[in-house]
Every structure is written in structure tokens, then in C-alpha cells.
Design an enzyme around this catalytic site. Structure first.
Site, short mmCIF file in Angstrom:
data_model
loop_
_atom_site.label_atom_id
_atom_site.label_comp_id
_atom_site.label_asym_id
_atom_site.label_seq_id
_atom_site.Cartn_x
_atom_site.Cartn_y
_atom_site.Cartn_z
N GLY A 194 0.82 -1.21 0.00
CA GLY A 194 0.00 0.00 0.00
C GLY A 194 0.85 1.25 0.00
N PRO A 212 2.58 4.84 1.04
CG PRO A 212 4.47 6.04 0.43
CD PRO A 212 3.22 5.47 -0.12
N GLY A 213 2.32 5.62 4.50
CA GLY A 213 1.51 6.32 5.50
C GLY A 213 0.13 5.75 5.70
N GLY A 266 -0.54 2.90 7.12
CA GLY A 266 -0.63 2.11 8.33
C GLY A 266 -0.11 0.69 8.23
CB THR A 309 4.90 0.40 10.18
OG1 THR A 309 5.58 0.63 8.96
CG2 THR A 309 5.89 0.04 11.26
CD GLU A 331 -5.33 31.39 -7.37
OE1 GLU A 331 -6.12 30.42 -7.36
OE2 GLU A 331 -4.14 31.29 -7.75
CG HIS A 345 -7.97 28.71 -11.05
ND1 HIS A 345 -7.78 27.90 -12.14
CD2 HIS A 345 -6.74 29.14 -10.67
CE1 HIS A 345 -6.47 27.86 -12.42
NE2 HIS A 345 -5.83 28.61 -11.53
CG ASP A 397 -2.94 26.85 -13.26
OD1 ASP A 397 -2.83 26.18 -12.21
OD2 ASP A 397 -3.34 28.03 -13.29
P1 ADP Z 1 3.24 2.90 6.54
O1 ADP Z 1 4.04 1.89 7.26
O2 ADP Z 1 2.16 2.32 5.70
O3 ADP Z 1 4.05 3.89 5.77
P2 ADP Z 1 2.65 3.70 9.18
O4 ADP Z 1 2.10 2.46 9.74
O5 ADP Z 1 4.06 4.01 9.51
O6 ADP Z 1 2.47 3.75 7.62
O7 ADP Z 1 1.70 4.88 9.60
C1 ADP Z 1 2.19 6.09 10.08
C2 ADP Z 1 1.31 6.62 11.16
O8 ADP Z 1 0.05 6.99 10.63
C3 ADP Z 1 1.00 5.58 12.21
O9 ADP Z 1 1.94 5.63 13.24
C4 ADP Z 1 -0.37 5.96 12.70
O10 ADP Z 1 -0.29 6.86 13.76
C5 ADP Z 1 -0.99 6.66 11.52
N1 ADP Z 1 -1.93 5.77 10.85
C6 ADP Z 1 -1.82 5.27 9.61
N2 ADP Z 1 -2.88 4.51 9.29
C7 ADP Z 1 -3.66 4.50 10.37
C8 ADP Z 1 -4.92 3.87 10.69
N3 ADP Z 1 -5.55 3.09 9.81
N4 ADP Z 1 -5.43 4.08 11.91
C9 ADP Z 1 -4.79 4.86 12.80
N5 ADP Z 1 -3.64 5.46 12.57
C10 ADP Z 1 -3.06 5.31 11.38
ZN ZN Z 2 -3.77 28.70 -11.38
MG MG Z 3 6.09 2.00 7.44
#
Ligand code: ADP
Ligand code: ZN
Ligand code: MG
Length: 622
Positions: A215, A217-218, A220, A222, A437, A440, A512
Site C-alpha cells: 500500500g 506510504p503512510g 498504516g 507498519t 484565482e 479558477h 496549471d
Molecule cells: P506505513 O508503514 O504504511 O508507511 P505507518 O504504519 O508508519 O504507515 O503509519 C504512520 C502513522 O500513521 C502511524 O503511526 C499511525 O499513527 C498513523 N496511521 C496510519 N494509518 C492508520 C490507521 N488506519 N489508523 C490509525 N492510525 C493510522
Molecule cells: Zn492557477
Molecule cells: Mg512504514
């Protein structure tokens, strides 16, 4: 790092220190032997009868004068002391001085002779010390290697890093992970297995070995992996795959070995390898240095996974956002054969995530998390966590105890549009930005089935001088052609307004134009939205599904087709430009009103935009 790395280091430093002391004393002793003088000078003093005694060692000669001798400053400096000296040293010319012994005897000088190679204990030590040092260091390295297997170079350097050893027992559980219900459902089986492996196998469950979380990045990944360990109450050994690759060849493989050995020691356990793509790229597809090292590491990883005993209750989890580049060997049965795909959260999940992260944040009564969730399409869990953080900081700056809706809104703007920048802008430039703006916003309001205007501002943010923010009412997964064609017009609206009012265009619309071109390219090449070309897709303009970056272009179509694609893209944009220009000119009063309101108020929200437009059309009717 373990203590092993420090011991040789410490000993080396200690030895160097001792060596320094030792040389210091030798040098000091040498200084006590008196001033170094020239051989001629020595001869002069000898002939003058001023030499009391000498000691000879090979060509080296030292001795004492009967009367203190005044030496030129330079010679005295060398011994670093007074100008007067009674002791001296010098070297006999290697060509020899045939009369020296006779002259010494004639002057009744006491002569002592020492063996030329110097058998004093000090001298022997001086010769041996460097060797002792080398042997000592080598011995420590060997000792370290014995403890860790042959390929581990330099003791502790090869260990997989401190994180592996603090085999963590996470306290996060599935309740800390919002949304991701399907993923959790799939992983529940892994939890069952880790909780009671025997029972799980008895009832015929298929033992999970390798699970790949895929998935953006960010989202969840990890967090989810740690939650599995937390739910099952097992050890969690995690490492980022980029940590495997170091500058020493063979280190990666030995770290893998080490990691697995440690996981086996604390079964049941989870090994989590983050950024698997760093080692797991297809073999033979690497570029340049570190490539062999990566392959070695990957091979070690594969063989460790194959070497699992069915009784070893170790589950390997890994995360990646580039499943497309992984070596197919990693995905074979018995390795990472289960994929759990994690998508960006929809607004309902975003609301849940916000709920999780505002658990410990006091919220004002006016806060509706659903509104925030709907206003943050595309944001991941990490983004939302950042948003809550930012809002809390804003609240603290305002010296209030609770986070209000306004704080959250401002935090959201900062994340979506960049932080406000304070810069001095001339009125002319402000006017240009205001019209841009306004263009737009006007087009967005006039054309049907476009996303509602959420906010327009001419306060510089991030790298832009102004921003028009549109937010969809709901997450969209499908975009009809009509929506996209209108979208082209909205993006071109800024430039059209500039053209109409100033009869000129500026560089401000560069971004743009880039957006427009990319969008049109996708419409033609990927979504089959050109009538002339029809329902075909081409690799042109294709993007990586998660990273949003362009993939290497691989042309699979003819030159004629390429030419036609260019024509179609250009036509799409030209038509949109024409339409936009007409729209803006026929609604010039509204455009003026919006630009004026912007110049005055700097930021207009969606409601205010509607008000300004309504007033303008009323004025026009009268
Ligand atoms: P990834 O490993 O996919 O890059 P992480 O697990 O490191 O993302 O997520 C980073 C932070 O974002 C986590 O520590 C958490 O606090 C928050 N986060 C991400 N997804 C969720 C989720 N589904 N529910 C709650 N917190 C989340
Ligand atoms: Zn513009
Ligand atoms: Mg991660």
C-alpha cells in the site's frame, strides 16, 4: 550495537595512548642527552680540550663538555631549553673519521662504546610495539567473528542493528488501527496462529509464513504489523530493508542471518521487514554499485525463509509500496505468498482514523470529525495524524485548552496548500493573482459537475501566490468524461482571466499548464476518451499506482498513432481553452466582483464566493 564493537575500539585507543606516553618518554630521554650539535662543532670543542666524556653507539655519539658551551639559538631550540649546555650529541660522518679515536685518547676523554643495534629493553619494545598492536587488534576481530559466524566483519558492525535485539512486544492492538477492516480480517488468522500454534494446526489451519503488506506510504502498514504482534502478544523484530544494505559486502546477508536467528530464539515471533523493495527488487535488474550485495542479501533472505522448520513459529511480515518491482522469487509459495492490500482510506475510514488520533486531544463541541474527514480526500492515516498534531499546536499557540473546528481547518489548509508565507507583493502582482484565482473559482462555479469551491485565497502559500481549493463532496473513484473536460476548463480558468483582463499571460500559470497537459494525456492515452483514437490504452503518461511518478516510457504504438495522440491531446486542450475564454468574457462582471472581493478580503470560503457572485448578478440585472 552490542558491547563487542566497543571492546576492540577501547583497547586500541588505550594502546595508542600508552604508545604516546612511551614515545613521549623516549623523546624526553633523548632531550636529556643534550643538544644536537654539528660534528665540526664537536671537533672544535674536542680540539679545544673541552670534551669530558663520550658514549658511542654506531655512528651516534653523545657526551659531556667540561665547560658549558654557548650554542647558536637554532641548535638550542631543538632541545627546547637553555642556551648553555654541558651535554651534547651528534653523528659521526659515515665516511668515517680516521683520527677520532687517537684524538679522543690524546685529550684524555673517557670513551664508552655500546653495541650498534642497541640492545636496551626500550629499543626492543620500540620495534615490537607496532606488531603487538596489529596482532592485538586482529585477535579481537577474530574473537568477534568466532562469536558471530565467519562472514561477520569487524565484530558488531555486522549485527542487524539495535532494533533487532530489543525484540519489542508492542502494545498496539487492532483497536488502534482505524478502518482497514478487510486487512484486519485477513490478519486475524495470523493472530490466531501465533496465539496458539498447536491448536491452530490441529484444526487444520494453513500455517502462515510470509505476509506482504502492500500500500501507499503512510496508510498504516507498519502500524498494522505491530498490531498483529500486539494482538497475539508475541515478540516483534523489525528492521527496514535499507538497513540491511551497508557499505561492507556480506554485511546484509549476515544481518539477515542474525535477525532470523534471534527470531527463532524468541518464538513465537514476528519478523517485520519494512521497505522490502530495497532488497527485494528483481535480481539482475539493479543498477550500479551495491548490486551484488543486495542480491546476496536477498538470497540469504530467501534461504532463511525456505529453511523454516514447521515447528518454528516465526511469521515474516513485510511492507512495500512497490510490489511491481519485487523479485518473483519472493512471492513463491512458502515465502511471501499472502498479499494484504491496503488502500487509501475513504472518508468513513478517515473519520475513524481522526477519532483514534483525537482520543487524547480535547475537542471543542463544535468539531465535527465527519466534515474534516470529507474535506481531506486522498489523505492517509499519517497525514491525518499530522493534521491533528498541527491543530493541537495551533490551539496551544492560541493559548486555549481545546482544539476547535477552526484549528483543524487551518491545519488542513496548511497541509493541503502549504504554510502561509509572509512576503511583500506589489499591488500589481496581487491584482494579477486575484484575477487568476478568481478565474479558477468562477469557472468552477459556472460549469456543472465540477467539485465545489471550498476556498480561494491570494495569501501566498507554499510555492504558490494564490490557491483555489476545490473539494469533492465525496471520495470519487470514477470520473466521467464530462467532469474531466470541465476540470480542464477550471484549471485553465486562471490563465483565461489573465488574458481577458491584462491582455497578456504570465508565468504564474505554468503549474496549471502542466496539470492540464498531464490530465489531457491521460484522458487520451489511458481512459480512451478521444473519439478519433477510441477505446485503446497506451503506455504514454502511465503512472505508478502509488507513487504518482511516471514509469519509463515503452512505446508500443506506431509513429502515426503517436502523431494522432499528440493531435488529440492538443485538440482537447485547445477546445477547453476556447470554452473557458468565452465563459470568462461573458461573465466579466462576476470575475471583477470576485477579484475585488479577493483583493479586499484575501481569502473567500465557498459560501462567500456564492454571495459575491449572487450580488454581482443582481447588480447586472438592475
Ligand atoms: P506505513 O508503514 O504504511 O508507511 P505507518 O504504519 O508508519 O504507515 O503509519 C504512520 C502513522 O500513521 C502511524 O503511526 C499511525 O499513527 C498513523 N496511521 C496510519 N494509518 C492508520 C490507521 N488506519 N489508523 C490509525 N492510525 C493510522
Ligand atoms: Zn492557477
Ligand atoms: Mg512504514
Amino acid at each position: 550495537m552490542g558491547p563487542t564493537i566497543w571492546r576492540p575500539l577501547l583497547v586500541t585507543v588505550l594502546l595508542l595512548f600508552l604508545l604516546d606516553l612511551f614515545y613521549g618518554s623516549v623523546v624526553k630521554q633523548a632531550a636529556e642527552r643534550g643538544a644536537e650539535i654539528s660534528y665540526s662543532r664537536f671537533r672544535e670543542e674536542l680540539d679545544a680540550g673541552n670534551v669530558k666524556d663520550v658514549t658511542l653507539r654506531g655512528f651516534y655519539l653523545r657526551g659531556n663538555f667540561r665547560q658549558p658551551v654557548k650554542l647558536p639559538a637554532a641548535a638550542a631550540d631543538k632541545k627546547g631549553g637553555a642556551n648553555d649546555t654541558t651535554s651534547f650529541n651528534t653523528y659521526i660522518p659515515s665516511l668515517g673519521d680516521s683520527t677520532l679515536m687517537a684524538d679522543l685518547a690524546a685529550r684524555k676523554v673517557e670513551v664508552t662504546a655500546l653495541p650498534a643495534d642497541g640492545s636496551s629493553g626500550m629499543n626492543i619494545l620500540l620495534y615490537l610495539l607496532p606488531w603487538l598492536l596489529i596482532i592485538g587488534v586482529w585477535w579481537f576481530v577474530m574473537k568477534g567473528m568466532k562469536a558471530q559466524g565467519p562472514s561477520s566483519l569487524m565484530g558488531g558492525f555486522a549485527r542487524s542493528g539495535a532494533k533487532t535485539y530489543s525484540s519489542e512486544h508492542p502494545h498496539v492492538t487492532f483497536s488502534d488501527v482505524a478502518g482497514l477492516n478487510e486487512a484486519k480480517q485477513e490478519l486475524r488468522e495470523v493472530v490466531e496462529y501465533l496465539k496458539d500454534p498447536k491448536k491452530f494446526q490441529m484444526i487444520g489451519g494453513k500455517v502462515p509464513k510470509g505476509i506482504l503488506l502492500v500500500g501507499p506510504p503512510g496508510t498504516g502498514k507498519t502500524l498494522l504489523a505491530r498490531a498483529v504482534a500486539g494482538e497475539a502478544g508475541v515478540a516483534f523484530l523489525s528492521i527496514s530493508a535499507s538497513q540491511f544494505i551497508e557499505m561492507f559486502v556480506g554485511v546484509g546477508a549476515s544481518r539477515v542471518r542474525d535477525l532470523f536467528a534471534n527470531a527463532r530464539k524468541s518464538v513465537p515471533s514476528i519478523i517485520f521487514i519494512d521497505e522490502l523493495d530495497a532488497v527485494g527488487r528483481s535480481r539482475g535488474a539493479g543498477f550500479g554499485g551495491g548490486h551484488d550485495e543486495r542480491e546476496q542479501t536477498l538470497n540469504q533472505l530467501l534461504s532463511e525463509m525456505d529453511g523454516f522448520d514447521p515447528h518454528e513459529e516465526v511469521v515474516v511480515m513485510a511492507a512495500t509500496n512497490r510490489p511491481d518491482v519485487l523479485d518473483p522469487a519472493l512471492l513463491r509459495p512458502g515465502r511471501f505468498d499472502r498479499n494484504v492490500v491496503i488502500e487509501r482510506p475513504d472518508w468513513r475510514d478517515r473519520e475513524q482514523i481522526l477519532k483514534v488520533h483525537t482520543r487524547k486531544v480535547p475537542l471543542a463541541a463544535d468539531v465535527d470529525l465527519a466534515v474534516i474527514a470529507k474535506g481531506t480526500p486522498g489523505m492517509t492515516g499519517a497525514d491525518l495524524e499530522g493534521l491533528v498534531n498541527e491543530a493541537a499546536i495551533l490551539a496551544a499557540r492560541d493559548n486555549v485548552q481545546v482544539v476547535t473546528g477552526d484549528h483543524l481547518e487551518r491545519a488542513k489548509d496548511k497541509i493541503l496548500m502549504g504554510g502561509e508565507r509572509h512576503m511583500v507583493i506589489s499591488f500589481e502582482e496581487k491584482r494579477l493573482t486575484a484575477y487568476h484565482e478568481a478565474g479558477h473559482a468562477l469557472v468552477a462555479r459556472l460549469l456543472p459537475s465540477t467539485d465545489p469551491v471550498h476556498k480561494v485565497t491570494i495569501i501566498p502559500r507554499g510555492r504558490a501566490l494564490g490557491v483555489t481549493q476545490q473539494l469533492p463532496e465525496d471520495d470519487r473513484y470514477h470520473y466521467p468524461r464530462s467532469y474531466l473536460v470541465n476540470r480542464l476548463c477550471v484549471i485553465l480558468g486562471g490563465r483565461a482571466a489573465e488574458k481577458l483582463i491584462f491582455n497578456d499571460v504570465s508565468t504564474g500559470a505554468q503549474n496549471d499548464l502542466k496539470t492540464v497537459t498531464e490530465l489531457a494525456e491521460k484522458m487520451v492515452c489511458q481512459w480512451g476518451m478521444s473519439e478519433k483514437i477510441g477505446a485503446m490504452t497506451f503506455s504514454r503518461g502511465e503512472e505508478h499506482p502509488f507513487l504518482g511518478m511516471k514509469l519509463a516510457e515503452e512505446k508500443t504504438f506506431s509513429e502515426e498513432m503517436a502523431w494522432m495522440i499528440d493531435q488529440e491531446i492538443a485538440a482537447l486542450i485547445r477546445n477547453a481553452e476556447q470554452r473557458t475564454l468565452e465563459l470568462v468574457s461573458t461573465n466579466k462582471t462576476k470575475l471583477d466582483a470576485l477579484a475585488e472581493a479577493l483583493l479586499e478580503e484575501e481569502t473567500l470560503d465557498g459560501q462567500r464566493v456564492d454571495e459575491v457572485l449572487a450580488t454581482a448578478s443582481e447588480a447586472a440585472r438592475m
